[in-house]
Write a protein that holds these residues in place. Structure first.
Motif, PDB file in Angstrom:
ATOM      1  N   ALA A 278      -6.642  -4.582   7.551  1.00 25.05           N
ATOM      2  CA  ALA A 278      -7.752  -3.696   7.204  1.00 25.05           C
ATOM      3  C   ALA A 278      -7.302  -2.237   7.168  1.00 25.05           C
ATOM      4  O   ALA A 278      -7.710  -1.474   6.283  1.00 25.05           O
ATOM      5  N   LEU A 279      -6.449  -1.850   8.092  1.00 28.85           N
ATOM      6  CA  LEU A 279      -5.959  -0.465   8.114  1.00 28.85           C
ATOM      7  C   LEU A 279      -5.148  -0.144   6.861  1.00 28.85           C
ATOM      8  O   LEU A 279      -5.260   0.949   6.297  1.00 28.85           O
ATOM      9  N   ILE A 280      -4.326  -1.114   6.433  1.00 26.93           N
ATOM     10  CA  ILE A 280      -3.548  -0.927   5.203  1.00 26.93           C
ATOM     11  C   ILE A 280      -4.494  -0.788   4.009  1.00 26.93           C
ATOM     12  O   ILE A 280      -4.315   0.081   3.140  1.00 26.93           O
ATOM     13  N   GLN A 281      -5.529  -1.636   3.975  1.00 28.37           N
ATOM     14  CA  GLN A 281      -6.491  -1.563   2.873  1.00 28.37           C
ATOM     15  C   GLN A 281      -7.207  -0.219   2.852  1.00 28.37           C
ATOM     16  O   GLN A 281      -7.375   0.391   1.787  1.00 28.37           O
ATOM     17  N   GLU A 282      -7.612   0.249   4.026  1.00 27.81           N
ATOM     18  CA  GLU A 282      -8.276   1.554   4.089  1.00 27.81           C
ATOM     19  C   GLU A 282      -7.336   2.664   3.629  1.00 27.81           C
ATOM     20  O   GLU A 282      -7.755   3.602   2.938  1.00 27.81           O
ATOM     21  N   GLU A 283      -6.061   2.523   3.975  1.00 27.97           N
ATOM     22  CA  GLU A 283      -5.078   3.539   3.591  1.00 27.97           C
ATOM     23  C   GLU A 283      -4.980   3.667   2.079  1.00 27.97           C
ATOM     24  O   GLU A 283      -5.037   4.767   1.523  1.00 27.97           O
ATOM     25  N   TYR A 284      -4.828   2.520   1.386  1.00 22.35           N
ATOM     26  CA  TYR A 284      -4.655   2.650  -0.055  1.00 22.35           C
ATOM     27  C   TYR A 284      -5.963   2.953  -0.785  1.00 22.35           C
ATOM     28  O   TYR A 284      -5.952   3.538  -1.871  1.00 22.35           O
ATOM     29  N   LEU A 285      -7.101   2.602  -0.190  1.00 21.41           N
ATOM     30  CA  LEU A 285      -8.376   2.977  -0.809  1.00 21.41           C
ATOM     31  C   LEU A 285      -8.635   4.477  -0.664  1.00 21.41           C
ATOM     32  O   LEU A 285      -9.068   5.141  -1.618  1.00 21.41           O
ATOM     33  N   LYS A 286      -8.347   5.023   0.500  1.00 25.18           N
ATOM     34  CA  LYS A 286      -8.565   6.458   0.729  1.00 25.18           C
ATOM     35  C   LYS A 286      -7.601   7.311  -0.092  1.00 25.18           C
ATOM     36  O   LYS A 286      -7.937   8.412  -0.514  1.00 25.18           O
ATOM     37  N   SER A 287      -6.390   6.799  -0.332  1.00 25.68           N
ATOM     38  CA  SER A 287      -5.402   7.551  -1.110  1.00 25.68           C
ATOM     39  C   SER A 287      -5.734   7.570  -2.599  1.00 25.68           C
ATOM     40  O   SER A 287      -5.203   8.393  -3.344  1.00 25.68           O
ATOM     41  N   GLY A 288      -6.615   6.666  -3.030  1.00 28.06           N
ATOM     42  CA  GLY A 288      -6.937   6.580  -4.451  1.00 28.06           C
ATOM     43  C   GLY A 288      -5.993   5.702  -5.236  1.00 28.06           C
ATOM     44  O   GLY A 288      -6.155   5.541  -6.456  1.00 28.06           O
TER      45      GLY A 288
END
Length: 417
Positions: A278-288
């Motif tokens: 989930a943290l990895i997913q949040e990372e790439y979603l927040k980065s655009g």
């Protein structure tokens, strides 16, 4: 394999006597290449040939070809020699490979060139046929070259392996690639890549992964080799090794594309590490890097659900639902809100689901709504929703039980339904 342009440039060097290969010994016996006597062209032909060489040295290729094409050799050796020169010059001209092949074949078929010239022409025919995707012809000339010269060469074996791969003859591809590797003086990833591809195409994924390991070990600085290795481990269903490899790539900064980050997140989830996923997913979603769409947000919500972080799962299911007014994700959000005993919010989510798009089970929604109203003490509304749920075959039995329970509770509390 060399590009067609590079290959054709190398071909021209053979005209001037530059070696195209550094072969290993193929057999101890005396070879035909050593028994061929050196011969010279006739004086008449020799003058034209000399002029062609001079023009070629001045980069006047067309003029050199003009000189050679004017020659009408009478002897077989002269004809073979001139044909070889014409073929070699045409090989260096873009779009003239077929003409080059025609002249070089004439030279080989006459079979009177000197040992080195005949050997080089055989190999040149193999190279050009590879470039033209005439794989069976290429293999034939490479085999003739080895037999005539009693030599082996890592690049020839690599090209033969490539031809066999294109012909879908994977066991022979593997054998020839191994021979290419054996003759290497320094690592070349070409034959390893062919071996991996052959195992992949024949669905031998664990063996393909082993070759991918060799490639990553020999060429560790190339980021794509680590991604490739992780993919092969996935195909071989070795998800722990796949995750370990992708994690190394991530820490080295090798991941670049959205699909690579998604793969890493998927591997964490498959290896039962949902929080990290989930943290990895949040990372790439927040980065655009990855768009926040219904699919990516619902996947993140599901992953947080697996990680038992219900508050975050509720939030992301709501975000996913809002994009397309999706009843499916409002229902999931409502179910989790019920688990959290946030009945008011659950009631709101269910109503959004009922007004949204794609609701598959209205009876289930009415049943969930009845429960939310009930736990909020809203017995009349709970009773109405339970009656509505009882009219759906999928929830009728459960709803009837709740109707009785709601009525008993309301009677006990003095609430008229």
């Amino acid at each position: 394999m060399k590009s067609k342009t590079t290959l054709l440039s190398a071909v021209l060097m053979s005209v001037l006597g530059t070696a195209l290969y550094a072969p290993a010994s193929y057999a101890a016996e005396q070879c035909e290449i050593d028994t061929r006597k050196t011969r010279v062209v006739s004086e008449r032909v020799g003058r034209k040939v000399q002029r062609a060489y001079e023009l070629y040295a001045e980069d006047q290729v067309d003029a050199a070809l003009g000189e050679l094409l004017e020659i009408d050799p009478s002897g077989e050796f002269d004809k073979a020699y001139v044909s070889r020169m014409i073929g070699s010059l045409y090989a260096g001209k873009e779009g003239h490979a077929k003409t080059a092949l025609k002249h070089l074949k004439i030279a080989v078929d006459i079979d009177q060139l000197g040992g080195t010239d005949h050997a080089n022409t055989l190999r040149l025919l193999g190279d050009l046929n590879i470039a033209e995707r005439n794989f069976n012809e290429a293999l034939k000339y490479y085999e003739q070259w080895m037999k005539f010269s009693c030599q082996e060469d890592t690049n020839v074996y690599l090209r033969m392996a490539s031809a066999k791969f294109e012909l879908k003859k994977y066991p022979e591809t593997l054998s020839l690639a191994d021979k290419a590797i054996k003759l290497q003086t320094s690592p070349n990833k070409g034959p390893y890549s062919l071996k991996m591809a052959a195992y992949y195409e024949s669905k031998q994924y664990p063996k393909a992964a082993k070759i991918a390991e060799d490639i990553a070990r020999l060429f560790p600085q190339e980021r794509r080799h680590w991604i490739q290795l992780a993919q092969m481990y996935m195909l071989a269903e070795d998800y722990k090794k796949s995750l370990y490899t992708m994690d190394i790539a991530y820490r080295k900064g090798y991941l670049e594309s959205a699909s690579e980050f998604k793969m890493l997140a998927q591997l964490y989830a498959q290896n039962e590490i949902p929080h990290r996923s989930a943290l990895i997913q949040e990372e790439y979603l927040k980065s655009g890097l990855v768009d926040k769409d219904e699919s990516t947000l619902s996947m993140l919500a599901n992953t947080y659900h697996q990680a038992k972080e219900i508050d975050k799962a509720v939030d992301y299911y709501g975000q996913a639902a809002a994009i397309n007014n999706s009843s499916r994700y409002y229902m999931r959000q409502a179910g989790l809100l019920m688990e959290l005993e946030q009945f008011g919010a659950a009631k709101t989510a269910v109503r959004k689901a009922m007004d949204g798009e794609g609701l598959k089970d209205r009876g289930e929604a009415q049943m969930l709504l009845a429960q939310a109203h009930f736990y909020l003490g809203e017995y009349k509304a709970a009773h109405r929703a339970a009656i509505a749920a009882s009219k759906d075959s999928g929830t009728a039995k459960t709803a009837k039980g709740w109707i009785s329970y709601i009525k008993e509770t309301a009677d006990r509390k003095g609430v008229a339904l």
